[in-house]
Structures are given as C-alpha cells and as structure tokens.
Design an enzyme around this catalytic site. Structure first.
Site, mmCIF file in Angstrom:
data_model
loop_
_atom_site.group_PDB
_atom_site.id
_atom_site.type_symbol
_atom_site.label_atom_id
_atom_site.label_comp_id
_atom_site.label_asym_id
_atom_site.label_seq_id
_atom_site.Cartn_x
_atom_site.Cartn_y
_atom_site.Cartn_z
ATOM 1 C CB ILE A 282 -0.977 0.018 1.197
ATOM 2 C CG1 ILE A 282 -0.243 -0.132 2.536
ATOM 3 C CG2 ILE A 282 -2.019 -1.074 1.044
ATOM 4 C CD1 ILE A 282 -1.170 -0.103 3.744
ATOM 5 C CG ASP A 283 -0.143 4.392 -2.640
ATOM 6 O OD1 ASP A 283 0.476 3.557 -3.322
ATOM 7 O OD2 ASP A 283 -1.148 5.006 -3.045
ATOM 8 C CE LYS A 284 6.940 8.875 2.967
ATOM 9 N NZ LYS A 284 7.923 9.869 2.445
#
Length: 349
Positions: free
Chosen positions: A156-158
């Site tokens: 999942i994105d930062k």
C-alpha cells in the site's frame, strides 16, 4: 508458443506477475529452465530454478522438479515476484503494529508515512527493514544470508495506512500470491473524498497506467488504450456536503488505483497532493471555511485513505480469515470535524 497475462513490473500493487506459455505441437523435449530463460526478460537459470523449488512454476497445473523437460502442447505458468531481494534489506528496529501473527502469516497495521519496501531514495526505515529486525528477534541465529523471503505479495502507498499481509513461509507466499493475482482477496478501504458523490454506490472501470509525461503520476484511461484494467467498487458511508466518506472495494490492485479512479470521476481524495486533493475543491469562499479546511489538512497531512479490512483463504488451514482495523486516528479526527461542521453549517452549493 503463445503468451498471455504478462503484467510488467510496477503496474501492480500486488507484487506478483503471472506468465503463461503454451508449447507448440512440435515442441521437442527441452529443459524448462532454458525454455523460460529465452522467454522472460532478466530471467537467469538460478532464479528460475529457485522459482521451481518454491513451487512457483506449474506445468499443466502440476508442480515440477528443476530438471523437468517440457513437451508438446503443455501450459506453463510462472509466478514471479518483483519484491526486493533479502540482501537489499538491512534489519532496523522500527515501530511496527503487528496486528496478527501465526506460523505462516503476519498481518501488519501500517502507519501512514512508512514506505513498504526499500527502493530508490528509500533504503532504510521501511516496513521490510522493520520486519527483518522483528524476525531476527524471534530467531537470534538468523543472519542476512539465511533470512527467508519476506513474503511481500502486495503493498500500500507510503501515505496510506492500514492492513498488509506478509507470508512467513514459501508455501504461504505461493498461496497468497495466487489469491492476489486471481483477485480473490477481500480488500476494503475507507476514503474521504471531495464533493458530494452522486448515488449511493457505483463501479469505476478504467485502465490505470503511468502518466505519459509525468512518470511518478498515474492516470485513468477509460478507453483502455494504455495501462492495465482496473475496477473499483465504491459505496457511500456518510455525506458531509462538501466531502463524502466512501468505502472502496478493489477488484484489481493497480498502483494508486483508488486515488486515480476517484479523481477520474471528479472526487479526488481529501488532501491527496499527487492528484489535486490538497486544495479546496468544493465549498464556500469564506475565510472561516478556508481556515477550517486548512486545519483539517494539518490534522491529516496525507491522502485520507485507510486499508480497513483484509480477507483471504489461510494458506495453511484452507479456511477463510478476515481482519479489520480501526480507522487511522488522523482520518477519524478529520471525519469528526466534518461531522460537527456539517451540523453547525449546513453545506450549500
């Protein structure tokens, strides 16, 4: 030989590619590692043999041995990961919220701001650095050369918070990789988006691919002439006039998929600086309202997106498992502020 379902690196948040090859009717017996080396870019004999030992190569649906020879009219399926090698990972003691763990899987509730794995510009402080240290504490005899694969099958994105699963065994990694690739994993996200979303639910179908000019950005391509197929189902949970709380269910797992899809239908995520949500999209021009929105941005200084649930078939027991996390504190606080604001000041067009 025909080839299908080849997914290039970084087109997916599910970190496995699937290659499918079919041998010709006149195919003579030939070692499978040599066959695949000629057909998969960057493949080496060692990598292919390791994939075979890890049961990531199937011929006609069956597991094989490294010295297997292919014959005519056979289907070869190769699952290959794009995660970093374990030698790229330096163990670091980092704050991790281990949500669940058994002998086969680890569920992590990732904090916003933490990168999942090392890459360009992020060689330390990532989730995998922390997991490497965590595993070493479980087994003091582990060293960098003997660390198992970290089993990262999705990311999942930062600046997205929420649940992530990692495999602790090769068997678990293989089973989870196939479930993510086959889109049988149940993933629900909660997102605060700009605007009053029309209808109570809907489905967004538009390919997602890199922006042709700005390579760090992704774009929706509804005609399907670029990128990869992406499908997002959404359901409205609560309306605040100027913003809407929605639940998003991923049918596919493309990079930035929810962020790109919601922008595509005119509802970028609240405070998403990549896709235009870090400014007032909907609402009044009054200074008091602007100050209210700025205060919300300060409370939640990232896109308001949380991976809330994760469900799949347990790779060892074969039984369905389901995990649900609490909404991240910063998003929950902003939602409560919007709830109070809506009560005090009825939104107008």
């Amino acid at each position: 030989m025909s080839e299908s379902e080849v997914f290039p690196e970084n087109a997916n948040d599910d970190l496995y590619q699937k290659f499918v090859f079919k041998t010709d009717a006149g195919q003579e017996p030939y070692r499978i590692d040599k066959f695949l080396m000629n057909r998969i870019e960057s493949a080496t004999r060692n990598k292919i043999q390791q994939a075979i030992r890890n049961k990531m190569v199937l011929v006609d649906g069956n597991e094989i041995k490294p010295n297997f020879k292919i014959k005519a009219n056979q289907e070869i399926v190769v699952y290959t990961d794009t995660a970093p090698d374990e030698n790229d990972i330096v163990p670091e003691q980092l704050p991790l919220q281990i949500f669940y763990e058994d002998d086969h899987i680890i569920i992590v509730n990732k904090a916003a701001g933490m990168v999942v794995h090392p890459g360009s510009g992020n060689y330390s402080g990532t989730l995998l650095n922390g997991i490497a240290w965590y595993l070493q504490q479980q087994n003091a005899a582990i060293n960098l050369d003997t660390l198992p694969r970290f089993g990262l099958v999705h990311r999942i994105d930062k600046n997205t918070s929420g649940l992530l699963v990692l495999a602790k065994t090769e068997l678990a990694m293989r089973h989870l990789a196939k479930q993510f690739f086959d889109h049988t994993v149940d993933r629900k996200y909660m997102a605060l988006v700009w605007g009053d979303v029309k209808g109570d639910e809907g489905t967004i179908v538009a390919h997602v691919g890199r922006n042709l000019r700005f390579r760090k950005l992704f774009e929706a391509y509804p005609e399907g002439d670029h990128g990869k197929e992406a499908i997002t189902h959404y359901k409205v949970l609560e309306r605040f006039g100027y913003v809407t709380l929605v639940q998003c269910i991923l049918e596919t797992g493309r990079t930035h998929q929810i962020r790109v899809h919601m922008k595509h239908i005119g509802h970028p995520l609240f405070n998403d600086d990549f896709y235009g949500g870090d400014r007032i999209i909907k609402g009044t021009v009054y200074a008091k309202y602007k100050q209210f929105v700025d205060n919300c941005f300060n409370i939640c200084p990232r896109q308001a997106l949380h991976a809330k649930t994760l469900g799949f078939t347990h790779p060892a027991t074969g039984k369905p498992v389901f995990f649900e996390s609490e909404l991240a504190t910063d998003i929950a606080e902003v939602i409560e502020k919007w709830r109070r604001y809506t009560t005090a000041y009825k939104p107008t067009e």
